[in-house]
Design a protein around this motif. Sequence first.
Motif, PDB file in Angstrom:
ATOM      1  N   PRO A  58       1.623  -2.315  19.722  1.00  0.00           N
ATOM      2  CA  PRO A  58       1.774  -0.707  20.299  1.00  0.00           C
ATOM      3  C   PRO A  58       2.730  -0.758  21.214  1.00  0.00           C
ATOM      4  O   PRO A  58       3.328   0.278  21.375  1.00  0.00           O
ATOM      5  CB  PRO A  58       0.159  -0.529  20.755  1.00  0.00           C
ATOM      6  N   CYS A  59       2.610  -1.567  22.088  1.00  0.00           N
ATOM      7  CA  CYS A  59       3.788  -1.378  23.211  1.00  0.00           C
ATOM      8  C   CYS A  59       5.088  -1.867  22.752  1.00  0.00           C
ATOM      9  O   CYS A  59       6.050  -0.985  22.862  1.00  0.00           O
ATOM     10  CB  CYS A  59       3.523  -2.592  24.119  1.00  0.00           C
ATOM     11  N   ALA A  60       5.583  -2.602  21.765  1.00  0.00           N
ATOM     12  CA  ALA A  60       6.920  -2.481  21.302  1.00  0.00           C
ATOM     13  C   ALA A  60       7.166  -1.317  20.530  1.00  0.00           C
ATOM     14  O   ALA A  60       8.330  -0.788  20.747  1.00  0.00           O
ATOM     15  CB  ALA A  60       6.842  -3.584  20.008  1.00  0.00           C
ATOM     16  N   ARG A  61       6.102  -0.862  19.727  1.00  0.00           N
ATOM     17  CA  ARG A  61       6.442   0.567  19.151  1.00  0.00           C
ATOM     18  C   ARG A  61       6.828   1.829  20.074  1.00  0.00           C
ATOM     19  O   ARG A  61       7.750   2.668  20.192  1.00  0.00           O
ATOM     20  CB  ARG A  61       5.274   0.925  18.178  1.00  0.00           C
ATOM     21  N   ALA A  62       5.971   1.774  21.291  1.00  0.00           N
ATOM     22  CA  ALA A  62       6.093   2.796  22.061  1.00  0.00           C
ATOM     23  C   ALA A  62       7.522   2.757  22.995  1.00  0.00           C
ATOM     24  O   ALA A  62       8.242   3.578  23.027  1.00  0.00           O
ATOM     25  CB  ALA A  62       4.882   2.691  23.350  1.00  0.00           C
ATOM     26  N   ALA A  63       7.800   1.184  23.282  1.00  0.00           N
ATOM     27  CA  ALA A  63       9.238   1.140  23.850  1.00  0.00           C
ATOM     28  C   ALA A  63      10.219   1.601  22.933  1.00  0.00           C
ATOM     29  O   ALA A  63      11.152   2.154  23.471  1.00  0.00           O
ATOM     30  CB  ALA A  63       9.158  -0.513  24.416  1.00  0.00           C
ATOM     31  N   LEU A  64      10.234   1.364  21.764  1.00  0.00           N
ATOM     32  CA  LEU A  64      11.354   1.515  20.812  1.00  0.00           C
ATOM     33  C   LEU A  64      11.430   3.362  20.726  1.00  0.00           C
ATOM     34  O   LEU A  64      12.583   3.791  20.775  1.00  0.00           O
ATOM     35  CB  LEU A  64      10.959   0.875  19.541  1.00  0.00           C
ATOM     36  N   ALA A  65      10.371   3.852  20.618  1.00  0.00           N
ATOM     37  CA  ALA A  65      10.157   5.147  20.414  1.00  0.00           C
ATOM     38  C   ALA A  65      10.793   5.944  21.726  1.00  0.00           C
ATOM     39  O   ALA A  65      11.342   6.875  21.925  1.00  0.00           O
ATOM     40  CB  ALA A  65       8.915   5.673  20.531  1.00  0.00           C
ATOM     41  N   ALA A  66      10.864   5.179  22.937  1.00  0.00           N
ATOM     42  CA  ALA A  66      11.375   5.736  24.309  1.00  0.00           C
ATOM     43  C   ALA A  66      12.771   5.286  24.541  1.00  0.00           C
ATOM     44  O   ALA A  66      13.424   5.886  25.541  1.00  0.00           O
ATOM     45  CB  ALA A  66      10.415   5.432  25.520  1.00  0.00           C
ATOM     46  N   GLY A  67      13.180   4.742  23.446  1.00  0.00           N
ATOM     47  CA  GLY A  67      14.707   4.215  23.741  1.00  0.00           C
ATOM     48  C   GLY A  67      15.140   2.793  23.825  1.00  0.00           C
ATOM     49  O   GLY A  67      16.347   2.646  24.248  1.00  0.00           O
ATOM     50  N   ALA A  68      14.312   2.070  23.910  1.00  0.00           N
ATOM     51  CA  ALA A  68      14.414   0.472  24.158  1.00  0.00           C
ATOM     52  C   ALA A  68      15.126   0.091  22.811  1.00  0.00           C
ATOM     53  O   ALA A  68      15.184   0.643  21.618  1.00  0.00           O
ATOM     54  CB  ALA A  68      13.327  -0.297  24.248  1.00  0.00           C
ATOM     55  N   HIS A  69      16.291  -0.710  22.951  1.00  0.00           N
ATOM     56  CA  HIS A  69      17.143  -1.184  21.828  1.00  0.00           C
ATOM     57  C   HIS A  69      16.886  -2.389  21.251  1.00  0.00           C
ATOM     58  O   HIS A  69      17.056  -2.657  19.913  1.00  0.00           O
ATOM     59  CB  HIS A  69      18.806  -1.049  22.102  1.00  0.00           C
ATOM     60  N   TRP A  70      16.342  -3.222  21.787  1.00  0.00           N
ATOM     61  CA  TRP A  70      16.033  -4.607  21.389  1.00  0.00           C
ATOM     62  C   TRP A  70      14.731  -4.927  21.787  1.00  0.00           C
ATOM     63  O   TRP A  70      13.923  -4.297  22.864  1.00  0.00           O
ATOM     64  CB  TRP A  70      16.846  -5.710  22.206  1.00  0.00           C
ATOM     65  N   GLU A  78       4.931 -14.926  17.847  1.00  0.00           N
ATOM     66  CA  GLU A  78       5.139 -13.757  18.654  1.00  0.00           C
ATOM     67  C   GLU A  78       6.359 -12.903  17.663  1.00  0.00           C
ATOM     68  O   GLU A  78       6.031 -11.684  17.439  1.00  0.00           O
ATOM     69  CB  GLU A  78       5.551 -13.725  19.845  1.00  0.00           C
ATOM     70  N   ALA A  79       7.456 -13.387  17.585  1.00  0.00           N
ATOM     71  CA  ALA A  79       8.548 -12.518  16.847  1.00  0.00           C
ATOM     72  C   ALA A  79       8.049 -12.002  15.385  1.00  0.00           C
ATOM     73  O   ALA A  79       8.037 -11.137  14.849  1.00  0.00           O
ATOM     74  CB  ALA A  79       9.793 -13.442  16.883  1.00  0.00           C
ATOM     75  N   LEU A  80       7.478 -13.211  14.601  1.00  0.00           N
ATOM     76  CA  LEU A  80       7.282 -13.255  13.260  1.00  0.00           C
ATOM     77  C   LEU A  80       5.815 -12.100  13.209  1.00  0.00           C
ATOM     78  O   LEU A  80       5.783 -11.438  12.293  1.00  0.00           O
ATOM     79  CB  LEU A  80       6.733 -14.290  12.844  1.00  0.00           C
ATOM     80  N   ALA A  81       4.780 -12.102  14.043  1.00  0.00           N
ATOM     81  CA  ALA A  81       3.876 -11.077  14.156  1.00  0.00           C
ATOM     82  C   ALA A  81       4.426  -9.687  14.093  1.00  0.00           C
ATOM     83  O   ALA A  81       3.832  -8.615  13.596  1.00  0.00           O
ATOM     84  CB  ALA A  81       2.966 -11.418  15.245  1.00  0.00           C
ATOM     85  N   LEU A  82       5.490  -9.363  14.991  1.00  0.00           N
ATOM     86  CA  LEU A  82       6.176  -8.154  14.965  1.00  0.00           C
ATOM     87  C   LEU A  82       6.791  -7.794  13.627  1.00  0.00           C
ATOM     88  O   LEU A  82       6.493  -6.429  13.266  1.00  0.00           O
ATOM     89  CB  LEU A  82       7.220  -7.942  16.040  1.00  0.00           C
TER      90      LEU A  82
END
Length: 402
Positions: A58-70, A78-82
């Motif tokens: 959920p934090c990754a999705r929220a960060a991307l929605a707010a304009g994070a690029h990476w 951890e990466a494969l779970a995303l």
Amino acid sequence: MSEMTPQTPRAPHHPRARAEIDLGALRANVRALRGRVGPDVRLMAVVKADAYGHGAVPCARAALAAGAHWLGTATPQEALALRAAGIDAPLLCWLWTPGDPWREAIEAGIDIGISGLWALTEVTAAARAAAGRPARVQLKADTGLGRNGCQPSDWPALVAEALRAQGEGLLRVTGIWSHLARADEPGDPSITAQVDVFRDMLAYAEKAGVEPEVRHLANSPAALTVPEAHFDLVRTGIALYGVSPSPELGTAADFGLRPVMRLSGSVALVKGVPAGHGVSYGHHYVTERETTLGLVPLGYADGVPRHASGRGPVLVGGKVRTVAGRIAMDQFVVDLSGDTVEPGAQAVLFGAGDEGEPTAEDWARAADTIAYEIVTRIGSRVPRVHINETDSGTSSGADGTG
């Protein structure tokens, strides 16, 4: 039918434990950080260690929605779970050991941090088996931190081998990067020294023929205070979650950031005890007078640091109390000083501080540690409840997945 005995009204029910994660605050932090670094610098949201205890997906999705690029993680798992959660944003993973799932990472389009020749050997072997898909690798330079990364003396060999593999179509060098040792110490000369070493190692790689998509050095404290370290991309970890990376740099509020996690529990028992009554293991706390004690069902198994015994602050009944005696595995006690608090009342260990509750930084001082550790160590039996999952402020579920 016998007449029932009237019951004393109880306080509103609160869960045994709850870590409330405000995704609205996280999105606001992303926007604040982007505003500080400017439009020409991209932002990586670091979501390693389950997003510092806040819930990676959920934090990754929220960060991307707010304009994070990476996105950034430490381990390949951890990466494969995303990726398994359907997140396909640019993603860097940097902490590899021999035998790790290189091929799976290549096939998932994950950028792989490479710090030495052994890792380059393993990733190229995996690329040969990855159905013709080249690996995306980012070469990490050790500019002075002395942890992961390639030493300057070994850099020419690593660059040459990476370019040879790139020429064979086995990989693409997508990034050059490093990490600062003392960016949380304002004005420390090591910061300038590391920036200079990074520029030299970057220049060598580019002159040799590397054409990186991104060049990055800055962590959270450098993103906030060291603009010469920004390059193409900044990696924001703890700042993303509204915690200052260093009290010496300023508070979270000084940087326009808001804490994302609020940790609370439910008072399980309130009782009166006489003066001279010992409290918890070892009786390191003994009541000075007749008083009331409140039991909070959170302990070091939940991530509450035992080292904060006798010092940790807790908001109970409208007042900040102090942990009385030792923090046990599952519970601790506060001295309510004779106040009446009903079982089921909320005990807030830390939050944003808006309602007078302590902050993670307050607990860090009480435990002689850093606020990073306070939020990251909260255990798995404390449910994460994600709120404000959309900009409209509505929440779609306790697990953050909708």
